[in-house]
Design a protein around this motif. Structure first.
Motif, PDB file in Angstrom:
ATOM      1  N   ALA A  53       0.829  -1.209   0.000  1.00 32.75           N
ATOM      2  CA  ALA A  53       0.000   0.000   0.000  1.00 32.75           C
ATOM      3  C   ALA A  53       0.863   1.258   0.000  1.00 32.75           C
ATOM      4  CB  ALA A  53      -0.944  -0.006   1.206  1.00 32.75           C
ATOM      5  N   VAL A  54       1.915   1.264   0.808  1.00 30.52           N
ATOM      6  CA  VAL A  54       2.805   2.426   0.870  1.00 30.52           C
ATOM      7  C   VAL A  54       3.573   2.575  -0.449  1.00 30.52           C
ATOM      8  CG1 VAL A  54       4.812   3.428   2.025  1.00 30.52           C
ATOM      9  CG2 VAL A  54       2.980   2.409   3.386  1.00 30.52           C
ATOM     10  N   ALA A  55       4.051   1.480  -0.983  1.00 31.19           N
ATOM     11  CA  ALA A  55       4.781   1.534  -2.254  1.00 31.19           C
ATOM     12  C   ALA A  55       3.880   2.053  -3.372  1.00 31.19           C
ATOM     13  CB  ALA A  55       5.332   0.153  -2.606  1.00 31.19           C
ATOM     14  N   LYS A  56       2.654   1.594  -3.405  1.00 32.82           N
ATOM     15  CA  LYS A  56       1.710   2.054  -4.425  1.00 32.82           C
ATOM     16  C   LYS A  56       1.448   3.545  -4.261  1.00 32.82           C
ATOM     17  CE  LYS A  56      -2.869   1.212  -6.319  1.00 32.82           C
ATOM     18  NZ  LYS A  56      -4.077   0.370  -6.253  1.00 32.82           N
ATOM     19  N   ARG A  57       1.243   3.981  -3.033  1.00 38.11           N
ATOM     20  CA  ARG A  57       0.981   5.405  -2.765  1.00 38.11           C
ATOM     21  C   ARG A  57       2.180   6.269  -3.161  1.00 38.11           C
ATOM     22  NH1 ARG A  57      -2.517   7.902   1.042  1.00 38.11           N
ATOM     23  NH2 ARG A  57      -2.556  10.091   0.522  1.00 38.11           N
ATOM     24  N   MET A  58       3.389   5.762  -2.943  1.00 37.89           N
ATOM     25  CA  MET A  58       4.606   6.509  -3.283  1.00 37.89           C
ATOM     26  C   MET A  58       5.008   6.313  -4.743  1.00 37.89           C
ATOM     27  SD  MET A  58       6.891   5.977   0.167  1.00 37.89           S
ATOM     28  CE  MET A  58       8.070   7.261  -0.258  1.00 37.89           C
ATOM     29  N   ASP A  59       4.310   5.416  -5.437  1.00 46.08           N
ATOM     30  CA  ASP A  59       4.577   5.102  -6.838  1.00 46.08           C
ATOM     31  C   ASP A  59       6.003   4.585  -7.039  1.00 46.08           C
ATOM     32  OD1 ASP A  59       3.800   4.780  -9.493  1.00 46.08           O
ATOM     33  OD2 ASP A  59       4.487   6.779 -10.061  1.00 46.08           O
ATOM     34  N   VAL A  60       6.385   3.640  -6.179  1.00 48.29           N
ATOM     35  CA  VAL A  60       7.684   2.973  -6.279  1.00 48.29           C
ATOM     36  C   VAL A  60       7.486   1.479  -6.063  1.00 48.29           C
ATOM     37  CG1 VAL A  60       8.975   4.993  -5.461  1.00 48.29           C
ATOM     38  CG2 VAL A  60       8.268   3.230  -3.822  1.00 48.29           C
ATOM     39  N   ALA A  61       8.491   0.711  -6.408  1.00 45.82           N
ATOM     40  CA  ALA A  61       8.466  -0.718  -6.125  1.00 45.82           C
ATOM     41  C   ALA A  61       8.656  -0.922  -4.619  1.00 45.82           C
ATOM     42  CB  ALA A  61       9.573  -1.436  -6.885  1.00 45.82           C
ATOM     43  N   PRO A  62       8.063  -1.961  -4.046  1.00 42.77           N
ATOM     44  CA  PRO A  62       8.235  -2.209  -2.608  1.00 42.77           C
ATOM     45  C   PRO A  62       9.703  -2.251  -2.173  1.00 42.77           C
ATOM     46  CG  PRO A  62       6.493  -3.592  -3.461  1.00 42.77           C
ATOM     47  CD  PRO A  62       7.131  -2.918  -4.650  1.00 42.77           C
ATOM     48  N   THR A  63      10.572  -2.728  -3.042  1.00 39.66           N
ATOM     49  CA  THR A  63      11.998  -2.798  -2.702  1.00 39.66           C
ATOM     50  C   THR A  63      12.676  -1.434  -2.724  1.00 39.66           C
ATOM     51  OG1 THR A  63      12.529  -3.280  -5.008  1.00 39.66           O
ATOM     52  CG2 THR A  63      12.247  -5.172  -3.517  1.00 39.66           C
ATOM     53  N   GLU A  64      11.996  -0.418  -3.249  1.00 36.48           N
ATOM     54  CA  GLU A  64      12.563   0.920  -3.342  1.00 36.48           C
ATOM     55  C   GLU A  64      12.083   1.855  -2.218  1.00 36.48           C
ATOM     56  OE1 GLU A  64      11.515   2.195  -7.270  1.00 36.48           O
ATOM     57  OE2 GLU A  64      12.970   0.884  -8.215  1.00 36.48           O
ATOM     58  N   LEU A  65      11.315   1.343  -1.277  1.00 34.65           N
ATOM     59  CA  LEU A  65      10.849   2.181  -0.176  1.00 34.65           C
ATOM     60  C   LEU A  65      12.045   2.682   0.633  1.00 34.65           C
ATOM     61  CD1 LEU A  65       7.729   0.153   0.991  1.00 34.65           C
ATOM     62  CD2 LEU A  65       7.740   2.402  -0.098  1.00 34.65           C
ATOM     63  N   PRO A  66      11.985   3.918   1.126  1.00 38.41           N
ATOM     64  CA  PRO A  66      13.129   4.496   1.826  1.00 38.41           C
ATOM     65  C   PRO A  66      13.331   3.976   3.247  1.00 38.41           C
ATOM     66  CG  PRO A  66      11.316   6.050   1.792  1.00 38.41           C
ATOM     67  CD  PRO A  66      10.911   4.879   0.943  1.00 38.41           C
ATOM     68  N   GLU A  67      12.423   3.156   3.727  1.00 39.64           N
ATOM     69  CA  GLU A  67      12.487   2.671   5.108  1.00 39.64           C
ATOM     70  C   GLU A  67      12.017   1.218   5.134  1.00 39.64           C
ATOM     71  OE1 GLU A  67      11.071   4.630   9.323  1.00 39.64           O
ATOM     72  OE2 GLU A  67       9.796   4.952   7.591  1.00 39.64           O
ATOM     73  N   ARG A  68      12.646   0.413   5.971  1.00 42.81           N
ATOM     74  CA  ARG A  68      12.206  -0.975   6.127  1.00 42.81           C
ATOM     75  C   ARG A  68      11.104  -1.035   7.171  1.00 42.81           C
ATOM     76  NH1 ARG A  68      16.911  -4.819   7.651  1.00 42.81           N
ATOM     77  NH2 ARG A  68      16.666  -3.569   9.515  1.00 42.81           N
ATOM     78  N   LEU A  69      10.084  -1.830   6.914  1.00 46.89           N
ATOM     79  CA  LEU A  69       8.999  -1.979   7.875  1.00 46.89           C
ATOM     80  C   LEU A  69       9.543  -2.487   9.204  1.00 46.89           C
ATOM     81  CD1 LEU A  69       5.963  -1.735   8.372  1.00 46.89           C
ATOM     82  CD2 LEU A  69       5.736  -4.104   7.602  1.00 46.89           C
ATOM     83  N   LEU A  70      10.522  -3.366   9.144  1.00 49.41           N
ATOM     84  CA  LEU A  70      11.141  -3.937  10.338  1.00 49.41           C
ATOM     85  C   LEU A  70      11.747  -2.872  11.249  1.00 49.41           C
ATOM     86  CD1 LEU A  70      11.975  -6.480  11.895  1.00 49.41           C
ATOM     87  CD2 LEU A  70      13.984  -6.623  10.435  1.00 49.41           C
ATOM     88  N   ASP A  71      12.130  -1.740  10.691  1.00 52.93           N
ATOM     89  CA  ASP A  71      12.701  -0.660  11.494  1.00 52.93           C
ATOM     90  C   ASP A  71      11.635   0.121  12.253  1.00 52.93           C
ATOM     91  OD1 ASP A  71      15.232  -1.354  10.630  1.00 52.93           O
ATOM     92  OD2 ASP A  71      15.222   0.083   8.968  1.00 52.93           O
ATOM     93  N   VAL A  72      10.358  -0.130  11.937  1.00 56.41           N
ATOM     94  CA  VAL A  72       9.256   0.628  12.526  1.00 56.41           C
ATOM     95  C   VAL A  72       8.387  -0.240  13.432  1.00 56.41           C
ATOM     96  CG1 VAL A  72       7.176   1.947  11.955  1.00 56.41           C
ATOM     97  CG2 VAL A  72       9.216   2.174  10.549  1.00 56.41           C
ATOM     98  N   ILE A  73       8.118  -1.455  12.980  1.00 52.66           N
ATOM     99  CA  ILE A  73       7.233  -2.365  13.711  1.00 52.66           C
ATOM    100  C   ILE A  73       7.648  -3.794  13.379  1.00 52.66           C
ATOM    101  CG2 ILE A  73       5.465  -2.449  11.886  1.00 52.66           C
ATOM    102  CD1 ILE A  73       3.345  -2.363  14.158  1.00 52.66           C
ATOM    103  N   ASP A  74       7.449  -4.693  14.306  1.00 55.70           N
ATOM    104  CA  ASP A  74       7.788  -6.099  14.068  1.00 55.70           C
ATOM    105  C   ASP A  74       6.749  -6.710  13.123  1.00 55.70           C
ATOM    106  OD1 ASP A  74       8.114  -8.862  14.139  1.00 55.70           O
ATOM    107  OD2 ASP A  74       8.527  -8.917  16.292  1.00 55.70           O
ATOM    108  N   PRO A  75       7.128  -7.029  11.881  1.00 58.91           N
ATOM    109  CA  PRO A  75       6.163  -7.562  10.922  1.00 58.91           C
ATOM    110  C   PRO A  75       5.485  -8.851  11.396  1.00 58.91           C
ATOM    111  CG  PRO A  75       8.189  -6.948   9.803  1.00 58.91           C
ATOM    112  CD  PRO A  75       8.454  -6.864  11.284  1.00 58.91           C
ATOM    113  N   ASP A  76       6.214  -9.733  12.049  1.00 56.75           N
ATOM    114  CA  ASP A  76       5.612 -10.985  12.535  1.00 56.75           C
ATOM    115  C   ASP A  76       4.543 -10.711  13.583  1.00 56.75           C
ATOM    116  OD1 ASP A  76       7.187 -12.551  10.858  1.00 56.75           O
ATOM    117  OD2 ASP A  76       8.779 -12.751  12.363  1.00 56.75           O
ATOM    118  N   SER A  77       4.807  -9.753  14.457  1.00 55.27           N
ATOM    119  CA  SER A  77       3.820  -9.399  15.477  1.00 55.27           C
ATOM    120  C   SER A  77       2.583  -8.787  14.832  1.00 55.27           C
ATOM    121  CB  SER A  77       4.408  -8.411  16.483  1.00 55.27           C
ATOM    122  OG  SER A  77       5.431  -9.037  17.219  1.00 55.27           O
ATOM    123  N   LEU A  78       2.796  -7.940  13.836  1.00 55.56           N
ATOM    124  CA  LEU A  78       1.671  -7.336  13.120  1.00 55.56           C
ATOM    125  C   LEU A  78       0.835  -8.417  12.446  1.00 55.56           C
ATOM    126  CD1 LEU A  78       0.205  -4.775  12.126  1.00 55.56           C
ATOM    127  CD2 LEU A  78       1.785  -4.761  10.189  1.00 55.56           C
TER     128      LEU A  78
END
Length: 79
Positions: free
Chosen positions: A19-44
Motif C-alpha cells: 500500500a505504501v509503495a503504491k501510494r509513493m509510486d515505487v516498487a516495494p523494494t525501493e521504499l526508503p524505510e524498512r517496515l522492520l525498522d518501525v514495527i515487528d512484521p511478525d507481530s503485526l
C-alpha cells in the motif's frame, strides 16, 4: 486514502508495504524505510490473524505516512 485489504493469503505486513509503495509510486523494494525498522512484521501479522479474537486497530508511522491496520485487515494511509 480509502482502505485496502490484503488477499486471504497475504500477510498484513505485506499489505502495508504494498500500500505504501503504491501510494509513493515505487516498487516495494525501493521504499526508503524498512517496515522492520518501525514495527515487528511478525507481530503485526499475528495480531489480527484469523481465529484470533482480537478487535481494534494499530497505528504507526511508516515512510512518512500514518498507517492504520484494523482487525478486519484494512490498511489505511494518511499523510
Amino acid at each position: 486514502m480509502s482502505p485496502s485489504s490484503p488477499t486471504s493469503s497475504q500477510k498484513l505486513s505485506t499489505a502495508v508495504i504494498e500500500a505504501v509503495a503504491k501510494r509513493m509510486d515505487v516498487a516495494p523494494t525501493e521504499l526508503p524505510e524498512r517496515l522492520l525498522d518501525v514495527i515487528d512484521p511478525d507481530s503485526l501479522d499475528s495480531l489480527f490473524a484469523s481465529g484470533n479474537p482480537a478487535d481494534g486497530t494499530v497505528t504507526f508511522t511508516y515512510c512518512g505516512y500514518s498507517v492504520t491496520v484494523t482487525a478486519d485487515g484494512d490498511v489505511t494511509l494518511e499523510e
